[in-house]
Scaffold this motif. Structure first.
Motif, mmCIF file in Angstrom:
data_model
loop_
_atom_site.group_PDB
_atom_site.id
_atom_site.type_symbol
_atom_site.label_atom_id
_atom_site.label_comp_id
_atom_site.label_asym_id
_atom_site.label_seq_id
_atom_site.Cartn_x
_atom_site.Cartn_y
_atom_site.Cartn_z
ATOM 1 N N PRO A 101 21.176 7.834 -1.448
ATOM 2 C CA PRO A 101 20.607 7.094 -2.568
ATOM 3 C C PRO A 101 19.095 7.306 -2.625
ATOM 4 N N SER A 102 18.580 7.367 -3.829
ATOM 5 C CA SER A 102 17.139 7.515 -3.993
ATOM 6 C C SER A 102 16.616 6.331 -4.790
ATOM 7 N N LEU A 103 15.363 6.020 -4.561
ATOM 8 C CA LEU A 103 14.752 4.890 -5.236
ATOM 9 C C LEU A 103 14.067 5.346 -6.511
ATOM 10 N N THR A 104 14.190 4.548 -7.533
ATOM 11 C CA THR A 104 13.488 4.834 -8.779
ATOM 12 C C THR A 104 12.064 4.293 -8.672
ATOM 13 N N SER A 105 11.210 4.765 -9.541
ATOM 14 C CA SER A 105 9.822 4.297 -9.551
ATOM 15 C C SER A 105 9.743 2.794 -9.798
ATOM 16 N N SER A 106 10.616 2.295 -10.663
ATOM 17 C CA SER A 106 10.580 0.857 -10.952
ATOM 18 C C SER A 106 10.986 0.036 -9.730
ATOM 19 N N THR A 107 11.904 0.558 -8.925
ATOM 20 C CA THR A 107 12.301 -0.144 -7.702
ATOM 21 C C THR A 107 11.145 -0.166 -6.709
ATOM 22 N N VAL A 108 10.492 0.975 -6.536
ATOM 23 C CA VAL A 108 9.355 1.066 -5.622
ATOM 24 C C VAL A 108 8.257 0.110 -6.069
ATOM 25 N N GLU A 109 7.976 0.098 -7.368
ATOM 26 C CA GLU A 109 6.930 -0.777 -7.894
ATOM 27 C C GLU A 109 7.280 -2.245 -7.692
ATOM 28 N N SER A 110 8.516 -2.627 -7.999
ATOM 29 C CA SER A 110 8.888 -4.042 -7.873
ATOM 30 C C SER A 110 8.862 -4.486 -6.411
ATOM 31 N N GLU A 134 0.832 -1.200 0.000
ATOM 32 C CA GLU A 134 0.000 0.000 0.000
ATOM 33 C C GLU A 134 0.870 1.255 0.000
ATOM 34 N N ASN A 135 1.960 1.231 0.769
ATOM 35 C CA ASN A 135 2.895 2.352 0.789
ATOM 36 C C ASN A 135 3.482 2.577 -0.611
ATOM 37 N N ALA A 136 3.883 1.498 -1.258
ATOM 38 C CA ALA A 136 4.453 1.611 -2.602
ATOM 39 C C ALA A 136 3.420 2.156 -3.585
ATOM 40 N N ARG A 137 2.178 1.684 -3.481
ATOM 41 C CA ARG A 137 1.124 2.155 -4.393
ATOM 42 C C ARG A 137 0.894 3.651 -4.210
ATOM 43 N N ARG A 138 0.785 4.084 -2.966
ATOM 44 C CA ARG A 138 0.573 5.511 -2.714
ATOM 45 C C ARG A 138 1.773 6.342 -3.167
ATOM 46 N N TRP A 139 2.969 5.805 -2.938
ATOM 47 C CA TRP A 139 4.194 6.486 -3.338
ATOM 48 C C TRP A 139 4.203 6.691 -4.851
ATOM 49 N N LEU A 140 3.824 5.650 -5.582
ATOM 50 C CA LEU A 140 3.820 5.737 -7.039
ATOM 51 C C LEU A 140 2.742 6.685 -7.569
ATOM 52 N N LEU A 141 1.626 6.773 -6.866
ATOM 53 C CA LEU A 141 0.521 7.605 -7.334
ATOM 54 C C LEU A 141 0.578 9.043 -6.828
ATOM 55 N N ASP A 142 1.474 9.351 -5.902
ATOM 56 C CA ASP A 142 1.603 10.691 -5.338
ATOM 57 C C ASP A 142 2.332 11.582 -6.349
ATOM 58 N N PRO A 143 1.672 12.636 -6.859
ATOM 59 C CA PRO A 143 2.316 13.477 -7.872
ATOM 60 C C PRO A 143 3.628 14.103 -7.390
ATOM 61 N N ALA A 144 3.696 14.521 -6.137
ATOM 62 C CA ALA A 144 4.926 15.130 -5.621
ATOM 63 C C ALA A 144 6.047 14.099 -5.564
ATOM 64 N N ALA A 145 5.734 12.893 -5.144
ATOM 65 C CA ALA A 145 6.751 11.844 -5.071
ATOM 66 C C ALA A 145 7.199 11.429 -6.463
#
Length: 185
Positions: free
Chosen positions: A78-87, A42-53
């Motif tokens: 280090p920062s995470l890419t969207s693909s990392t968050v999604e996976s 759920e955290n990853a989903r919200r992170w991916l859908l948050d326009p600011a993030a």
């Protein structure tokens, strides 16, 4: 709380540690893992859908590409890419699904919730063909779970529920007028 406060990385780290602790204490197939795993998804989903993030992630990816051939003196965190968050989110959810499916002691409402979340994840990622089997398993599990005198299927899927509604601009043409000018029909 971290997820709701949009502190996605703090939530990610906390939930990952919680899952590690449960795994150490109860084993990798424990039903107690379902909570941290589904919360992580759920955290990853919200992170991916948050326009600011998303904007932050795009900036980080662009910066990584620019810095690829440079030798920075003091690199930033280090920062995470969207693909990392999604996976990571998908893996956490798939692990939760495997745990509830492989454990006959899993409560029917837990099975339904996990499969519904997995189906929703696939819908958000625009894979309705992958979402359908999850929804079918959620339906079957919900049919076995009575909830406050009625089946969980009726609670989850029985009636349409208004999730979010935003009134369009200018919907109330009398908002700026005195109440005596309002027409009642």
């Amino acid at each position: 709380w971290y997820t709701r406060a949009r502190a996605y990385e703090a939530s990610r780290v906390t939930l990952k540690r919680a899952a590690e602790l449960v795994t150490e204490l109860e084993g990798p197939g424990s039903l107690q893992l379902v909570g941290p795993l589904t919360a992580s998804a759920e955290n990853a989903r919200r992170w991916l859908l948050d326009p600011a993030a998303r904007a932050d992630a795009a900036d980080a990816e662009e910066q990584q590409q620019r810095m690829m051939y440079h030798d920075p003196v003091l690199p930033g965190p280090p920062s995470l890419t969207s693909s990392t968050v999604e996976s990571e989110g998908v893996r956490a959810l798939e692990r939760a699904v495997a745990i509830v499916d492989g454990n006959p002691e899993a409560a029917a409402d837990t099975v339904a919730a996990v499969h519904t979340q997995a189906g929703d994840w696939m819908q958000v990622r625009e894979s309705p063909e992958r979402a359908l089997p999850y929804y079918q398993k959620a339906w079957a599990a919900a049919a076995r779970a009575p909830r406050q005198g009625r089946a969980l299927t009726e609670t989850l899927f029985g009636e349409p529920v208004l999730l979010w509604w935003v009134a369009p601009d200018g919907w109330d043409r009398y908002a700026q007028r005195p109440p005596v000018e309002a027409e009642l029909r």
